[in-house]
Each structure stands twice: as C-alpha cells, then as structure tokens.
Design an enzyme around this catalytic site. Sequence first.
Site, PDB file in Angstrom:
ATOM      1  N   GLU A 213      -9.564  26.369 -12.105  1.00 27.79           N
ATOM      2  CA  GLU A 213     -10.841  25.888 -11.582  1.00 27.79           C
ATOM      3  C   GLU A 213     -10.719  25.335 -10.166  1.00 27.79           C
ATOM      4  O   GLU A 213     -11.685  25.359  -9.399  1.00 27.79           O
ATOM      5  CB  GLU A 213     -11.408  24.797 -12.501  1.00 27.79           C
ATOM      6  CG  GLU A 213     -11.785  25.268 -13.894  1.00 27.79           C
ATOM      7  CD  GLU A 213     -12.994  26.177 -13.897  1.00 27.79           C
ATOM      8  OE1 GLU A 213     -13.904  25.963 -13.071  1.00 27.79           O
ATOM      9  OE2 GLU A 213     -13.020  27.130 -14.708  1.00 27.79           O
ATOM     10  N   GLU A 222     -16.794  22.287  -5.201  1.00 27.21           N
ATOM     11  CA  GLU A 222     -17.113  23.712  -5.185  1.00 27.21           C
ATOM     12  C   GLU A 222     -17.215  24.204  -3.742  1.00 27.21           C
ATOM     13  O   GLU A 222     -17.845  23.557  -2.894  1.00 27.21           O
ATOM     14  CB  GLU A 222     -18.430  23.940  -5.932  1.00 27.21           C
ATOM     15  CG  GLU A 222     -18.852  25.380  -6.038  1.00 27.21           C
ATOM     16  CD  GLU A 222     -20.103  25.547  -6.879  1.00 27.21           C
ATOM     17  OE1 GLU A 222     -20.653  26.662  -6.884  1.00 27.21           O
ATOM     18  OE2 GLU A 222     -20.523  24.565  -7.533  1.00 27.21           O
ATOM     19  N   ASN A 260     -25.076  17.575 -17.043  1.00 26.59           N
ATOM     20  CA  ASN A 260     -23.670  17.274 -17.327  1.00 26.59           C
ATOM     21  C   ASN A 260     -23.243  15.961 -16.676  1.00 26.59           C
ATOM     22  O   ASN A 260     -22.469  15.193 -17.261  1.00 26.59           O
ATOM     23  CB  ASN A 260     -22.778  18.423 -16.860  1.00 26.59           C
ATOM     24  CG  ASN A 260     -22.734  19.571 -17.840  1.00 26.59           C
ATOM     25  OD1 ASN A 260     -22.840  19.364 -19.055  1.00 26.59           O
ATOM     26  ND2 ASN A 260     -22.604  20.791 -17.334  1.00 26.59           N
TER      27      ASN A 260
END
Length: 360
Positions: A213, A222, A260
């Site tokens: 990831e 990201e 989340n």
Amino acid sequence: MSRMRTLATIAALVITGAMAVILPSTVASAAACATPWSATTTYTNGMVASRNSHNWLAKWWTLNEAPPGTTGVWADQGVCGGGTPPSPTPGACNHPNWAAGTNYVTGNIVRYTNGLYYIAEHDNPGYDPIISTWYWDPYTCTGTPPSSPPPTNPGAFVVSEAQFNQMFPGRNSFYTYSGLVAALSAYPAFAKTGSDTVKRQEAAAFLANVNHETGGLVYIVEQNTANYPHYCDLSQSYGCPAGQAMYYGRGPIQLSWNFNYKAAGDALGLPLLTNPNLVQTDASVAWRTGIWYWMTQNGPGTMTPHNAMVNGAGFGETIRSINGSIECNGGNPGQVQSRVTAYQQFVQILGTTAGNNLYC
C-alpha cells in the site's frame, strides 16, 4: 479583652495579593526560603522556589509561570523565613493529571484520564500518552518511577526492530518502529493470537500488505491527488467537516473515505473526522488506523484480515478484505503477486512458513 491586636499577631499577618491571612506562627519560625523564583529558570517536578515569602513546589515542568500561577503547577509549601528549606517527599501516586499543551520533560510522571500513570521518555509539549510514542508503558504507581529503562521491544512483539528495518530498508522516517509498537496496545490480540507460527504469519501478512500500500513504507499519503475529492460521501449525516478533499488515503493501510475516518476515530478515541491530518503527522496514530482496519473491518471481503490469518483462511483472504475484486478473482494478478512476494519474504525474515491459500 483589648480590641487592639498584639504585636505578635500583627507580625503573623501576611498579605497575599489582596487577602490578609492570619497565620498560626510567626515568620521567624517558618522554614528557610528557597532560591527565589526566576522567570528564566525551568522548573521540573520536585523543585522548590520562593516568592512573596512562601516556598513553592513545582509539580511538573514549568517556565515563566510565577507562583502561585494559574495552571496548578505550583504547590504552596507555606511561609518561609527561617529554619531549613523544605525537602519534598513524594507520596505514592502523588503525580499530577496529564494536561494537553503542558510542557513535560523526561522523567515527568502524569496520571492519564484512564487512571494509569505514564512517564515521559522524552521532552514533549503535552503529547497524549495514549497516542504518542513519547512515554513509557503505563506502570503501577508507587510514588517512584521504575528503576529500569523502557524495554526495546515492549509487549514482546514478534517483529524486532532489526527485522522491521530489514523488511523496510528504504522506509520513510515517519514510519517509526516505536510508533508501530506504541499502536499495538489498541488491539492486544494483533499478532498475539494462536501459535507462535500464526503470530508471526499475521505480523508478516499485515506488514506485507502495508508494504504494498505504501511502496515499502515510503508514501505517507495517496499520490494521485486527482482522487482526493472523491472520498467524501455526502450521504453520511456527519458529512465532511474537514473539507471535501480531505479524506484521501493516509498511513500504512491508506485509510480513505470520510466514513472510515469517522469509524476509526470513534474506535480509537481520536478526532479523525474533523482532523484527518493526524494520520499523516503522528506515526502512532497512523499505525493505529492500519491495525484498526486489520482487526475490525471486512472491507470488500467476508472477514477481517485478522480472522483470515488466525482462522486459517490464509493470506489471500487478507488481500480480498483490503481490495476485493479490484485485485482478486483475476482483477489484477500482478498486484496480488506483489503482496504475496512481500509476504513470503517477510515470513522468511521472521523464521516461519507462509501457510496455505496465498492467493485470492
């Protein structure tokens, strides 16, 4: 009886601010005054200074707050002017409550809101003992700190710091081993369930997925900024209070979406919905969000990654729980292989086997 005060009584009258206090003894019988308080001196727990004919005991770190102060840091030791200086004797668990924003120095002991005591391992500006890596593990308070230093591998985590560094030789300095170890207390069953083999396999599985990831623990956030505005689900009643483009992937599992952040924050007792940047500025918080997902979320799969490893479903099911059909069932076999390869390398470093069902 005379309505006039005696000379002895007048001598015992001490003016403190605007209040007159009748003291039971004369100044001459009081303790000696300690070194006068100085605005440029840093005082720590147990140090004594004198001001306005009183001695004052510092209960924790303070600088430029004149006694008696406004934060409660100074404890009045009484009138001074004779005798010997006071020698504070700390009583069992006689330590101040932790206060956010208060400067602490190495060795300061604070009582956290959970009733446990924590010792500052480093100077810090009031970091939260639970979510930061600046404190020793809690201890049973006896009035004095433990004589031994904090362990280098608290909680006997199955991955040593040397092994962690071997797994991630090019990692970003943000992703600290100490931050990972500090995060373990949030979910004690993580990598501590089942046999020694299962414990090592779970740790390796988690770190292999983390490796994929984050590009080997290189990326904190990201990289595709064009995706940032897409992670705000406005159908949620709480919306996106930090801003529509603020719920992009962060941390070891690249936590994303406002729901989340809300769920992770609620579970961990952190304001992640309103302050998602905590995940990219505090290593322990980042690791906690990753472990939260691993331990509690099925994602697009049918079970949590933790359950997949401890119940024998295998590493492949952890991939399904993280990325589902995007990678599994032929969605992207190259990505799956990247995760599997890292997992096989990591179990080898930990001295165990990979087990069955590696693919999804």
